[in-house]
Design an enzyme around this catalytic site. Structure first.
Site, PDB file in Angstrom:
ATOM      1  N   GLY A  54       2.269   0.740  12.241  1.00 61.19           N
ATOM      2  CA  GLY A  54       1.969  -0.572  11.677  1.00 61.19           C
ATOM      3  C   GLY A  54       0.666  -0.460  10.918  1.00 61.19           C
ATOM      4  CB  SER A  56      -4.479   1.710  12.773  1.00 54.83           C
ATOM      5  OG  SER A  56      -5.114   2.031  11.566  1.00 54.83           O
ATOM      6  CB  CYS A  83       2.331   5.966  12.346  1.00 52.25           C
ATOM      7  SG  CYS A  83       1.871   6.045  10.616  1.00 52.25           S
ATOM      8  CG  HIS A 174       6.994   6.039  11.532  1.00 54.45           C
ATOM      9  ND1 HIS A 174       6.558   4.891  12.160  1.00 54.45           N
ATOM     10  CD2 HIS A 174       6.121   6.272  10.537  1.00 54.45           C
ATOM     11  CE1 HIS A 174       5.469   4.451  11.570  1.00 54.45           C
ATOM     12  NE2 HIS A 174       5.182   5.265  10.576  1.00 54.45           N
ATOM     13  CD  GLU A 176       8.811   4.647  15.039  1.00 54.84           C
ATOM     14  OE1 GLU A 176       8.622   5.810  15.455  1.00 54.84           O
ATOM     15  OE2 GLU A 176       8.014   4.074  14.275  1.00 54.84           O
TER      16      GLU A 176
HETATM   17  N1  GLN Z   1      -1.913   4.097   7.650  1.00 57.49           N
HETATM   18  C1  GLN Z   1      -1.624   3.097   8.600  1.00 57.49           C
HETATM   19  C2  GLN Z   1      -2.835   2.757   9.425  1.00 57.49           C
HETATM   20  O1  GLN Z   1      -3.676   3.575   9.665  1.00 57.49           O
HETATM   21  C3  GLN Z   1      -0.528   3.513   9.527  1.00 57.49           C
HETATM   22  C4  GLN Z   1       0.775   3.474   8.813  1.00 57.49           C
HETATM   23  C5  GLN Z   1       1.937   3.434   9.736  1.00 57.49           C
HETATM   24  O2  GLN Z   1       1.818   3.190  10.932  1.00 57.49           O
HETATM   25  N2  GLN Z   1       3.088   3.650   9.184  1.00 57.49           N
HETATM   26  O3  GLN Z   1      -2.948   1.647   9.850  1.00 57.49           O
END
Ligand code: GLN
Length: 194
Positions: A54, A56, A83, A174, A176
């Site tokens: 998501g 971060s 991620c 990911h 998932e």
């Molecule tokens: N680059 C995003 C972050 O650091 C992470 C992207 C993702 O979770 N797909 O928030």
């Protein structure tokens, strides 16, 4: 009964719930459930928790706002972080807006691939799997360095993308979204659940 939670503050929560539910469904001997985690009080009774991908900075802000930081750092189960989740598991992150949990001895850079290669897919070897994993990277982080306590599970040209420390697993990509449950299963195997 096995209870797995998915941190449901922001990010691809539903995909993780489906993936873990599918893994549990393949093992008839294990009775388990997968729940959304929205409150700190739910966390201590879980066997495992997933921190999804998501944004971060947003997830970090909501962890603090919901007073989940301490209960997560003291969590006795395993954490499966993908991620944005990987960013949160680090000991240090270059972005001051992140208040990392420090549960894995690693330094992580957010959005490490730059604009040109924001999102890509690659088949990568992962330690513990007998065939390459189809990894989906979306504005992915990279691990700059790991300390002695962490084990690197996968590295690509740009750096480390999968790390294990004790019960915790962190992935830049990911699983998932890959339709391949081997890493979810490997994580649960590490906890002695499957
Ligand atoms: N680059 C995003 C972050 O650091 C992470 C992207 C993702 O979770 N797909 O928030």
């Amino acid at each position: 009964d096995v209870k797995i939670g998915v941190l449901a503050l922001q990010g691809d929560v539903a995909e993780h719930i489906t993936a873990f539910q599918q893994v549990l469904d393949t093992i008839p001997s294990v009775v388990g459930s997968v729940v959304e985690v929205r409150e700190a009080a739910q966390i201590p009774s879980l066997d495992a928790i997933a921190i999804p991908g998501g944004e971060s900075t947003t997830i970090s802000r909501l962890i603090e706002k919901n007073r989940m930081h301490e209960v997560l750092t003291g969590f006795q189960g395993g954490i499966f972080a993908t991620c944005a989740g990987m960013v949160l598991m680090a000991k240090s992150v270059e972005d001051p807006r992140i208040c990392p949990l420090g549960l894995i001895d690693m330094e992580v850079d957010r959005n490490a691939f730059g604009r040109q290669r924001e999102s890509f897919e690659a088949d990568i070897p992962v330690q513990g799997l007998d065939a390459p994993f189809h990894a989906v990277f979306i504005r992915a982080p990279v691990v700059r360095s790991v300390g002695a306590e962490a084990t690197v599970l996968a590295t690509i040209d740009q750096g480390i993308v999968a790390v294990l420390q004790g019960k915790h697993m962190a992935l830049s990509f990911h699983p998932e979204l890959a339709g391949d449950l081997r890493l979810h299963r490997l994580f649960l195997t590490g906890l002695g659940i499957v």
